[in-house]
Every structure is written in C-alpha cells, then in structure tokens.
Write a protein that holds these residues in place. Structure first.
Motif, PDB file in Angstrom:
ATOM      1  N   UNK A  32       0.827  -1.208   0.000  1.00  0.00           N
ATOM      2  CA  UNK A  32       0.000   0.000   0.000  1.00  0.00           C
ATOM      3  C   UNK A  32       0.864   1.263   0.000  1.00  0.00           C
ATOM      4  N   UNK A  33       2.002   1.208   0.716  1.00  0.00           N
ATOM      5  CA  UNK A  33       2.858   2.392   0.842  1.00  0.00           C
ATOM      6  C   UNK A  33       3.908   2.471  -0.273  1.00  0.00           C
ATOM      7  N   UNK A  34       3.853   1.534  -1.226  1.00  0.00           N
ATOM      8  CA  UNK A  34       4.835   1.483  -2.324  1.00  0.00           C
ATOM      9  C   UNK A  34       6.249   1.377  -1.774  1.00  0.00           C
ATOM     10  N   UNK A  35       6.406   0.532  -0.761  1.00  0.00           N
ATOM     11  CA  UNK A  35       7.735   0.346  -0.160  1.00  0.00           C
ATOM     12  C   UNK A  35       8.174  -1.099  -0.337  1.00  0.00           C
ATOM     13  N   UNK A  60      -3.296   5.882   5.823  1.00  0.00           N
ATOM     14  CA  UNK A  60      -3.478   6.833   4.728  1.00  0.00           C
ATOM     15  C   UNK A  60      -2.750   8.155   4.993  1.00  0.00           C
ATOM     16  N   UNK A  61      -2.404   8.414   6.253  1.00  0.00           N
ATOM     17  CA  UNK A  61      -1.663   9.641   6.570  1.00  0.00           C
ATOM     18  C   UNK A  61      -0.153   9.442   6.490  1.00  0.00           C
ATOM     19  N   UNK A  62       0.276   8.237   6.180  1.00  0.00           N
ATOM     20  CA  UNK A  62       1.716   8.002   6.013  1.00  0.00           C
ATOM     21  C   UNK A  62       2.134   8.479   4.630  1.00  0.00           C
ATOM     22  N   UNK A  63       3.397   8.886   4.511  1.00  0.00           N
ATOM     23  CA  UNK A  63       3.893   9.340   3.216  1.00  0.00           C
ATOM     24  C   UNK A  63       4.304   8.121   2.387  1.00  0.00           C
ATOM     25  N   UNK A  64       3.703   7.981   1.227  1.00  0.00           N
ATOM     26  CA  UNK A  64       4.017   6.831   0.371  1.00  0.00           C
ATOM     27  C   UNK A  64       5.507   6.865  -0.013  1.00  0.00           C
TER      28      UNK A  64
END
Ligand SMILES: *Cc1c(COP(=O)(O)O)cnc(C)c1O
Ligand code: SF4
Length: 343
Positions: A32-35, A60-64
C-alpha cells in the motif's frame, strides 16, 4: 476500481467494518505504501510476537515511499524489537496484571482507572501492553458491577477513567450502560475516557456515541493519544470537532519516541496543530521500559533539553507536562531538573 475510489468506499463504511479491514500483515502495508520490504528493517519474528495492526485511516496519513515515515515507525514490526535492553521488562508499570484481575486500579486518590478491554484498534510498537497475551480480554459484567460498587462506596473518588486497551473499542450498548451506571453515582463528577480511536479510527465517533456521551450526568473528558502532527488528518479533525461541539473537553497525551517526535520542531508542530483543532496538550510521557521497545527510548536528560527548547518557543499552555510513571508514587511524576522547571 481505483485505489482512491476504494478508499472513499472504505471510509464511508461503519467503524466496525473499517476495523475489520485494518491492515494485519507487513506485506499488505508495504504494498500500500509502495515500499519494497527489502529496504525496510522489517521482522516477521517481531510481527509474530506482537502482530501488525493498523487501520487504513491511519495508514493513509503516512507518506508513500518514505521508509522513515514517523507514523509507519509506530506500527511496523522491526528487527530492533528483538534486541535486549537492560532494565526493560515485560510489565514495567507493574500493575497491569493487578488491574486485569480486579478490573479497576485505584492508585491515585481521587480517580480510579477501569481496564474495560484489552483490545485496541492499532498495535503501537512502543506500547507496554505488547507483552500481554490478552488481546480480547473484556471486563465481565460481574467485575464491572463490582467496580461500580467500589466507586459507590468510596466518596473520595470524583473521577472514573475508562482505559484499556481502548475503551472505545467497546460497542455502544456496553459503553452506554457503563456511563449511565457511573452517572448515577452522586459523588462522581467526571468520566474520563482515554482513547486512541479518535486519531486512528475516527469513524468510531458516531452520532450515537456522541449522544451517549452527551447524556452523561457526569462531565465527560476525552484524552486522545496522538504522537505526531501528521496523524491529524481531515477525518480526525471532523471527529474532534463533533466531540468539541457537543461539550466534550479534549486533551491529548503523547509518548516521547525516538524517530517519531524527538525534535523540538516536531513537538511544537504537534501542539500547534492539536490546539488549532481545540485539543489541549496534556502529558508527554517518557517511554515505559517494556521489552521490545528500547529503540524508541529518549533518555531523561535529552527529554529535558527538548522541553527547554519547546518551552522557549511555545506559550505555556501549549507545553505538555513531561511525566513518567514511578511505581508506588501518589501521582505521575513530573520530570524536571529542579523545582523551577525544565531549566
Ligand atoms: C495515569 C493514571 C491516572 C490518571 O492520572 P492523572 O494524572 O490524573 O492524569 C489514574 N490512575 C492510574 C492508575 C494511572 O496510571
Ligand atoms: S493501549 Fe494505546 S499505545 Fe497501546 S497499543 Fe493500544 S492504542 Fe496503542
């Protein structure tokens, strides 16, 4: 369906549904976070000891794409959790076991703490509760009734604190029954709820919940738990506005965490942002020394230096009290260099 569409749909669903759909494994969250997982210090073993759990509203408030995101750091199981740190134990506060046995904890003169449930909507890696296998413990009706009788018989108690776990994980029927029963006790002036849900699962703040709180004869205080300004997204803001507009006093408590909020700039931004939405900074806790949390520790000396910086920048009412819990004391302990303050 696009990611955005499915997010909108998710946020329109009930809080129970949102809770059921929370991330519960490292793979899904990283995706989800593209990590890519291989650039992160993730540990499956740490995740087995204390599972990953985080609602989408918080994620959703995390930086992707940011492996150092301060919100991600609060929930991602990492290798550091497996390191031993001297002085860290399974139950540093020492009274969790007692509390789960009796349902209430009467340590401080005028207030008693209810442990209503062991459940939470999120698993915070720094939490002292991580070492207890009681995820779904609920205070039985009998114990709850006994706890209420205890308060009835002790006129010196003016405040009941609902804690946990997270008391707002309880359903409305359960909460409403408890608040009404407590409300009937004449000498009880306040009911205080300590909850991270307004921040991590703001959908929990439904009209029905607000009605329950508004109908309480005792004053209601809600202490939210927010560690970083980025946690305050638009859903959190609406939930807090609804509470505030219905006469509920809002405070915030945080834990001082390495790599999350260990700079004066972050602490100031947090206080400013909280207050701009009507939430008053209350406590900044030093970490409880629970096994698996050592990498979050900020020592007292450094904490004092930070507070001195914060105090030089902010008005006094935006400076949270730096506190720690010391077994056997009559209240939480202010961490100060001397009687004059942080200096
Ligand atoms: C923290 C705590 C309280 C509340 O303390 P305040 O200083 O009033 O916020 C009450 N009882 C127990 C057991 C606690 O740990
Ligand atoms: S008790 Fe609070 S800090 Fe601990 S996991 Fe639950 S929400 Fe997080």
């Amino acid at each position: 369906m696009s990611e955005q569409q499915s997010e909108t749909e998710h946020f329109n669903s009930s809080w129970q549904q949102q809770l059921a759909e929370a991330f519960n494994n490292i793979e899904d969250l990283c995706h989800y976070l593209h990590l890519p997982q291989d650039i992160l210090p993730v540990s499956a073993a740490a995740g087995r000891r204390f599972p990953l759990r985080v609602p989408l509203s918080f994620a959703a408030s995390m930086e992707k794409g940011n492996p150092h995101d301060p919100l991600l750091r609060q929930v991602l199981p990492v290798n550091d959790e497996l390191l031993a740190h001297p002085g860290f134990s399974a139950d540093p506060v020492g009274d969790l076991q007692a509390a789960t046995e009796f349902g209430v904890l009467h340590k401080y003169q005028s207030r008693v703490l209810f442990i209503n449930t062991g459940s939470c909507a999120i698993n915070c890696r720094y939490c002292f509760r991580r070492n207890f296998p009681y995820a779904d413990l609920q205070l039985s009706k009998q114990k709850e009734d006994a706890a209420i009788r205890y308060i009835e018989q002790n006129p010196g108690i003016s405040e009941a604190i609902l804690s946990g776990g997270d008391p707002l994980v309880l359903n409305d029927a359960r909460l409403s029954r408890l608040i009404q029963q407590l409300g009937r006790i004449k000498h009880l002036k306040r009911i205080r709820i300590h909850s991270r849900l307004p921040v991590v699962l703001p959908a929990r703040i439904t009209e029905a919940l607000i009605d329950t709180l508004r109908q309480s004869p005792a004053q209601i205080i809600l202490v939210i738990h927010c560690n970083h300004a980025n946690e305050i997204n638009e859903r959190v803001i609406s939930a807090c506005a609804a509470l505030k507009n219905n006469g509920i006093t809002l405070f915030n408590q945080s834990v001082l965490l390495r790599g999350v909020n260990d700079t004066a700039e972050q602490l100031c931004e947090l206080s400013e942002r909280l207050f701009s939405h009507g939430i008053i900074p209350y406590y900044l806790h030093l970490l409880d020394q629970a096994i698996g949390t050592g990498h979050f520790e900020v020592c007292e000396q450094e904490a004092l230096t930070l507070m001195r910086q914060v105090q030089a920048i902010l008005p006094g009412y935006l400076v949270p009290k730096l506190v720690k819990e010391v077994a056997g004391m009559a209240s939480k302990q202010y961490v100060l260099n001397d009687a004059s303050g942080y200096r």
